[in-house]
Enzyme design. Structure first.
Site, short mmCIF file in Angstrom:
data_model
loop_
_atom_site.label_atom_id
_atom_site.label_comp_id
_atom_site.label_asym_id
_atom_site.label_seq_id
_atom_site.Cartn_x
_atom_site.Cartn_y
_atom_site.Cartn_z
N SER A 14 0.81 -1.22 0.00
CA SER A 14 0.00 0.00 0.00
C SER A 14 0.85 1.28 0.00
CB SER A 14 -0.93 0.02 1.22
OG SER A 14 -1.65 1.24 1.27
N LEU A 15 0.45 2.22 -0.85
CA LEU A 15 1.10 3.53 -0.91
C LEU A 15 0.48 4.54 0.06
CD1 LEU A 15 1.48 3.95 -4.79
CD2 LEU A 15 3.27 3.35 -3.15
N LYS A 65 -13.86 -4.04 2.95
CA LYS A 65 -14.69 -2.83 2.90
C LYS A 65 -16.13 -3.11 3.31
CE LYS A 65 -12.04 -0.33 -0.63
NZ LYS A 65 -12.08 0.36 -1.94
N ASN A 86 -14.70 2.78 2.98
CA ASN A 86 -13.24 2.81 2.79
C ASN A 86 -12.56 3.79 3.74
OD1 ASN A 86 -13.73 5.39 1.62
ND2 ASN A 86 -11.99 5.11 0.22
N ASP A 101 -14.25 6.62 -2.34
CA ASP A 101 -13.77 6.06 -3.60
C ASP A 101 -14.39 6.74 -4.82
OD1 ASP A 101 -11.97 4.21 -2.58
OD2 ASP A 101 -13.48 2.62 -2.44
N ALA A 127 -18.88 -6.00 -10.38
CA ALA A 127 -20.03 -5.62 -9.55
C ALA A 127 -19.77 -5.84 -8.07
CB ALA A 127 -21.27 -6.40 -9.99
N ASN A 150 -20.59 -8.39 -15.47
CA ASN A 150 -19.89 -9.13 -14.42
C ASN A 150 -19.84 -10.60 -14.78
OD1 ASN A 150 -18.70 -8.87 -11.65
ND2 ASN A 150 -20.24 -10.43 -11.20
N ARG A 151 -18.78 -11.27 -14.33
CA ARG A 151 -18.62 -12.70 -14.60
C ARG A 151 -19.82 -13.47 -14.07
NH1 ARG A 151 -13.53 -15.32 -11.83
NH2 ARG A 151 -14.76 -14.66 -10.02
N ARG A 155 -24.89 -11.19 -9.73
CA ARG A 155 -24.31 -10.12 -8.91
C ARG A 155 -24.46 -8.77 -9.62
NH1 ARG A 155 -18.79 -10.49 -5.31
NH2 ARG A 155 -19.25 -8.65 -4.05
#
Length: 272
Positions: A14-15, A65, A86, A101, A127, A150-151, A155
């Site tokens: 993480s930055l 989250k 977040n 976000d 999603a 979405n796959r 969802r």
């Protein structure tokens, strides 16, 4: 001194600590910001220990989250809309959840890149929690259509229903071949494994293409999009910096300037 941190797993990349410490230097505030591991199911214990040590603000990243949303004593309207948190702020002995976000994404698109959003046709790939956090602000920015692919179609359908907005719909099977989009956003985690979302070649032609991930994790998708006719491409580094600035504003009462921080990180990330 108050303590701040980012929680998630994995977290060592993480930055966020560097970003918030840079913001502190720019605004004359002393900021102590750490990375902290939080596995699914372990966030409550991690946050309790953090608060006991003087923690007063936390950023939350994947995969917790949604867990942060359920743990917050109360949430803001935009977090409730996203059903994901977040950013947590300690207030009167309890955590308050927010979601920065979406506003971070919109600011990166419109301010940093200069792209117009009103009346644009947008395809959102994914999603999950990342997608949930950005749909509301995209709609508020005045886009004309938001198609979700979405796959797992169920969802995607759930997110369409949750939006309760006539502009939001399911993308046609196979990524809406034959449909034209002005903006295509990848909100999947496919880049973590170096892969690509489901085949969507037809939608890239003359579109702006954006990946919420940044650096090496976004390169495969963005290179694929460019090879299939994308007009412009961008990764999510600017979104990371802009959402962090919104969190900093919540905690410290001032929104830090972002251009110099983004420029410095961009040079480093592009060199990897």
């Amino acid at each position: 001194m108050s303590l701040y941190a980012v929680f998630g797993h994995p977290i060592d990349h993480s930055l966020s600590p560097r970003i918030h410490e840079a913001f502190g230097a720019l605004t004359g505030r002393l900021v102590h910001y750490e990375r902290r591991e939080a596995h699914p199911g372990g966030l409550a214990q991690a946050l309790a220990a953090f608060a006991a040590e003087g923690g007063r603000g936390a950023n939350i990243t994947v995969p917790v989250k949604g867990e942060a949303f359920t743990l917050a004593a109360r949430v803001t309207a935009r977090a409730a809309r996203a059903r994901a948190v977040n950013t947590l702020s300690w207030d009167n002995g309890a955590w308050v959840g927010d979601n920065t976000d979406g506003i971070g994404l919109v600011r990166d698109l419109t301010v940093n890149h200069g792209w117009s959003l009103p009346d644009r046709r947008v395809l959102l790939i994914g999603a999950g929690g990342a997608a949930q956090g950005i749909v509301g602000p995209l709609l508020d920015a005045g886009i004309a259509i938001l198609a979700i692919s979405n796959r797992t179609p169920a969802r995607a359908q759930g997110l369409v229903w949750a939006c309760a907005d006539a502009r939001v719909r399911l993308a046609a099977a196979g990524g809406a071949a034959g449909s034209r989009y002005d903006l295509v956003i990848n909100a999947t985690a496919a880049g973590l494994s170096g892969g690509l979302p489901a085949p969507l070649d037809a939608v890239f032609e003359d579109a702006i293409v954006y990946d919420l991930m940044y650096g090496p994790k976004a390169r495969a998708f963005l290179s694929h999009a460019r090879a299939h006719g994308a007009r412009e491409v961008a990764d999510g580094l600017g979104m990371l910096v802009e959402q962090a600035a919104e969190s900093f504003l919540l905690w410290h009462g001032v929104r830090p300037p972002t251009p110099s921080v983004l420029e410095r990180l961009r040079t480093e990330v592009d060199a990897r």
